[in-house]
Motif scaffolding. Structure first.
Motif, PDB file in Angstrom:
ATOM      1  N   ASP A  23      48.809  22.400  -5.423  1.00  0.00           N
ATOM      2  CA  ASP A  23      49.595  23.029  -6.479  1.00  0.00           C
ATOM      3  C   ASP A  23      48.899  22.949  -7.833  1.00  0.00           C
ATOM      4  N   ALA A  24      48.246  21.834  -8.108  1.00  0.00           N
ATOM      5  CA  ALA A  24      47.532  21.693  -9.381  1.00  0.00           C
ATOM      6  C   ALA A  24      46.399  22.718  -9.473  1.00  0.00           C
ATOM      7  N   ILE A  25      45.637  22.856  -8.400  1.00  0.00           N
ATOM      8  CA  ILE A  25      44.519  23.806  -8.417  1.00  0.00           C
ATOM      9  C   ILE A  25      45.026  25.235  -8.604  1.00  0.00           C
ATOM     10  N   LEU A  26      46.065  25.596  -7.877  1.00  0.00           N
ATOM     11  CA  LEU A  26      46.615  26.948  -8.024  1.00  0.00           C
ATOM     12  C   LEU A  26      47.167  27.173  -9.432  1.00  0.00           C
ATOM     13  N   ARG A  64      44.852   2.520   1.033  1.00  0.00           N
ATOM     14  CA  ARG A  64      45.476   2.068  -0.211  1.00  0.00           C
ATOM     15  C   ARG A  64      46.057   3.237  -1.008  1.00  0.00           C
ATOM     16  N   ILE A  65      46.356   4.343  -0.339  1.00  0.00           N
ATOM     17  CA  ILE A  65      46.822   5.547  -1.041  1.00  0.00           C
ATOM     18  C   ILE A  65      48.119   5.295  -1.808  1.00  0.00           C
ATOM     19  N   HIS A  66      48.977   4.428  -1.290  1.00  0.00           N
ATOM     20  CA  HIS A  66      50.227   4.132  -1.998  1.00  0.00           C
ATOM     21  C   HIS A  66      49.938   3.502  -3.366  1.00  0.00           C
ATOM     22  N   GLU A  67      48.905   2.691  -3.440  1.00  0.00           N
ATOM     23  CA  GLU A  67      48.518   2.101  -4.734  1.00  0.00           C
ATOM     24  C   GLU A  67      48.105   3.193  -5.714  1.00  0.00           C
ATOM     25  N   GLY A  68      47.355   4.170  -5.224  1.00  0.00           N
ATOM     26  CA  GLY A  68      46.930   5.268  -6.080  1.00  0.00           C
ATOM     27  C   GLY A  68      48.101   6.102  -6.583  1.00  0.00           C
ATOM     28  N   VAL A  69      49.047   6.378  -5.701  1.00  0.00           N
ATOM     29  CA  VAL A  69      50.226   7.152  -6.092  1.00  0.00           C
ATOM     30  C   VAL A  69      51.065   6.349  -7.086  1.00  0.00           C
ATOM     31  N   GLU A  70      51.194   5.058  -6.833  1.00  0.00           N
ATOM     32  CA  GLU A  70      51.967   4.225  -7.757  1.00  0.00           C
ATOM     33  C   GLU A  70      51.300   4.164  -9.131  1.00  0.00           C
ATOM     34  N   TYR A  71      49.982   4.063  -9.175  1.00  0.00           N
ATOM     35  CA  TYR A  71      49.266   4.068 -10.457  1.00  0.00           C
ATOM     36  C   TYR A  71      49.467   5.411 -11.165  1.00  0.00           C
ATOM     37  N   TRP A 126      44.615  21.601 -18.674  1.00  0.00           N
ATOM     38  CA  TRP A 126      44.046  20.276 -18.902  1.00  0.00           C
ATOM     39  C   TRP A 126      45.016  19.185 -18.466  1.00  0.00           C
ATOM     40  N   VAL A 127      46.303  19.344 -18.779  1.00  0.00           N
ATOM     41  CA  VAL A 127      47.307  18.350 -18.405  1.00  0.00           C
ATOM     42  C   VAL A 127      47.321  18.158 -16.891  1.00  0.00           C
ATOM     43  N   LEU A 128      47.319  19.244 -16.140  1.00  0.00           N
ATOM     44  CA  LEU A 128      47.318  19.144 -14.680  1.00  0.00           C
ATOM     45  C   LEU A 128      46.028  18.525 -14.156  1.00  0.00           C
ATOM     46  N   ALA A 129      44.905  18.930 -14.718  1.00  0.00           N
ATOM     47  CA  ALA A 129      43.630  18.357 -14.288  1.00  0.00           C
ATOM     48  C   ALA A 129      43.581  16.866 -14.593  1.00  0.00           C
ATOM     49  N   ASP A 130      44.067  16.477 -15.755  1.00  0.00           N
ATOM     50  CA  ASP A 130      44.084  15.070 -16.134  1.00  0.00           C
ATOM     51  C   ASP A 130      45.002  14.272 -15.215  1.00  0.00           C
ATOM     52  N   LEU A 131      46.139  14.829 -14.899  1.00  0.00           N
ATOM     53  CA  LEU A 131      47.111  14.145 -14.052  1.00  0.00           C
ATOM     54  C   LEU A 131      46.557  13.895 -12.651  1.00  0.00           C
ATOM     55  N   CYS A 132      45.854  14.853 -12.097  1.00  0.00           N
ATOM     56  CA  CYS A 132      45.458  14.793 -10.685  1.00  0.00           C
ATOM     57  C   CYS A 132      43.993  14.436 -10.436  1.00  0.00           C
ATOM     58  N   HIS A 133      43.226  14.135 -11.469  1.00  0.00           N
ATOM     59  CA  HIS A 133      41.791  13.981 -11.264  1.00  0.00           C
ATOM     60  C   HIS A 133      41.396  12.814 -10.358  1.00  0.00           C
ATOM     61  N   ALA A 186      51.853   8.031 -15.857  1.00  0.00           N
ATOM     62  CA  ALA A 186      52.258   9.370 -16.286  1.00  0.00           C
ATOM     63  C   ALA A 186      53.456   9.314 -17.226  1.00  0.00           C
ATOM     64  N   PRO A 187      53.388  10.019 -18.356  1.00  0.00           N
ATOM     65  CA  PRO A 187      54.573  10.142 -19.212  1.00  0.00           C
ATOM     66  C   PRO A 187      55.627  11.011 -18.510  1.00  0.00           C
ATOM     67  N   GLU A 188      56.837  10.969 -18.999  1.00  0.00           N
ATOM     68  CA  GLU A 188      57.955  11.644 -18.332  1.00  0.00           C
ATOM     69  C   GLU A 188      57.720  13.130 -18.034  1.00  0.00           C
ATOM     70  N   PRO A 189      57.151  13.926 -18.940  1.00  0.00           N
ATOM     71  CA  PRO A 189      56.946  15.347 -18.585  1.00  0.00           C
ATOM     72  C   PRO A 189      56.054  15.522 -17.348  1.00  0.00           C
ATOM     73  N   ARG A 190      55.083  14.655 -17.197  1.00  0.00           N
ATOM     74  CA  ARG A 190      54.209  14.739 -16.028  1.00  0.00           C
ATOM     75  C   ARG A 190      54.931  14.217 -14.783  1.00  0.00           C
ATOM     76  N   ARG A 191      55.757  13.193 -14.965  1.00  0.00           N
ATOM     77  CA  ARG A 191      56.549  12.702 -13.839  1.00  0.00           C
ATOM     78  C   ARG A 191      57.500  13.796 -13.351  1.00  0.00           C
ATOM     79  N   ALA A 192      58.038  14.565 -14.264  1.00  0.00           N
ATOM     80  CA  ALA A 192      58.934  15.662 -13.878  1.00  0.00           C
ATOM     81  C   ALA A 192      58.189  16.667 -12.995  1.00  0.00           C
ATOM     82  N   TRP A 193      56.944  16.957 -13.340  1.00  0.00           N
ATOM     83  CA  TRP A 193      56.141  17.871 -12.524  1.00  0.00           C
ATOM     84  C   TRP A 193      55.903  17.263 -11.147  1.00  0.00           C
TER      85      TRP A 193
END
Length: 113
Positions: free
Chosen positions: A23-26, A69-76, A49-56, A81-88
């Motif tokens: 979804d980020a790439i699209l 350890r993927i759960h650690e990455g998702v938790e990080y 930029w926001v999407l690229a920064d969020l998912c890089h 992430a600030p709330e607007p990014r968490r909403a996405w």
């Protein structure tokens, strides 16, 4: 003492990360499309930029040497992430039925948007 929420399965979390990346790439491609004139270019580039920064960091968590350890990455990702990014993130995961409730107790980020 409250019981920690159970994490989704490894496979479900891997699928959720892949969904975020897709979804980020699209969305990034859409935002930077040269023929768009409905939104100022500066605003579209900021959104991309926001999407690229969020998912890089997400592709690294799909690497076979890090997948366990993927759960650690998702938790990080969630904690940083600030709330607007968490909403996405929530909106993308809700689309596929990924149970992200286990992240609800993660501390909010001090970062700004």
């Amino acid at each position: 003492m409250a019981r920690e929420r159970e994490r989704p399965s490894q496979g479900a979390t891997e699928a959720a990360v892949v969904h975020l990346l897709r979804d980020a790439i699209l969305s990034i491609r859409f935002e930077v499309a040269p023929l768009r004139d409905d939104v100022p270019e500066r605003e579209r580039l900021h959104r991309a930029w926001v999407l690229a920064d969020l998912c890089h960091n997400l592709p690294a968590w799909l690497d076979p040497t890090h997948r366990a350890r993927i759960h650690e990455g998702v938790e990080y990702l969630w904690r940083s992430a600030p709330e607007p990014r968490r909403a996405w993130l929530r909106s993308r995961w809700d689309e596929i039925g990924y149970d992200h409730a286990w992240l609800a107790d993660s501390p909010a980020s001090a970062r700004g948007e």
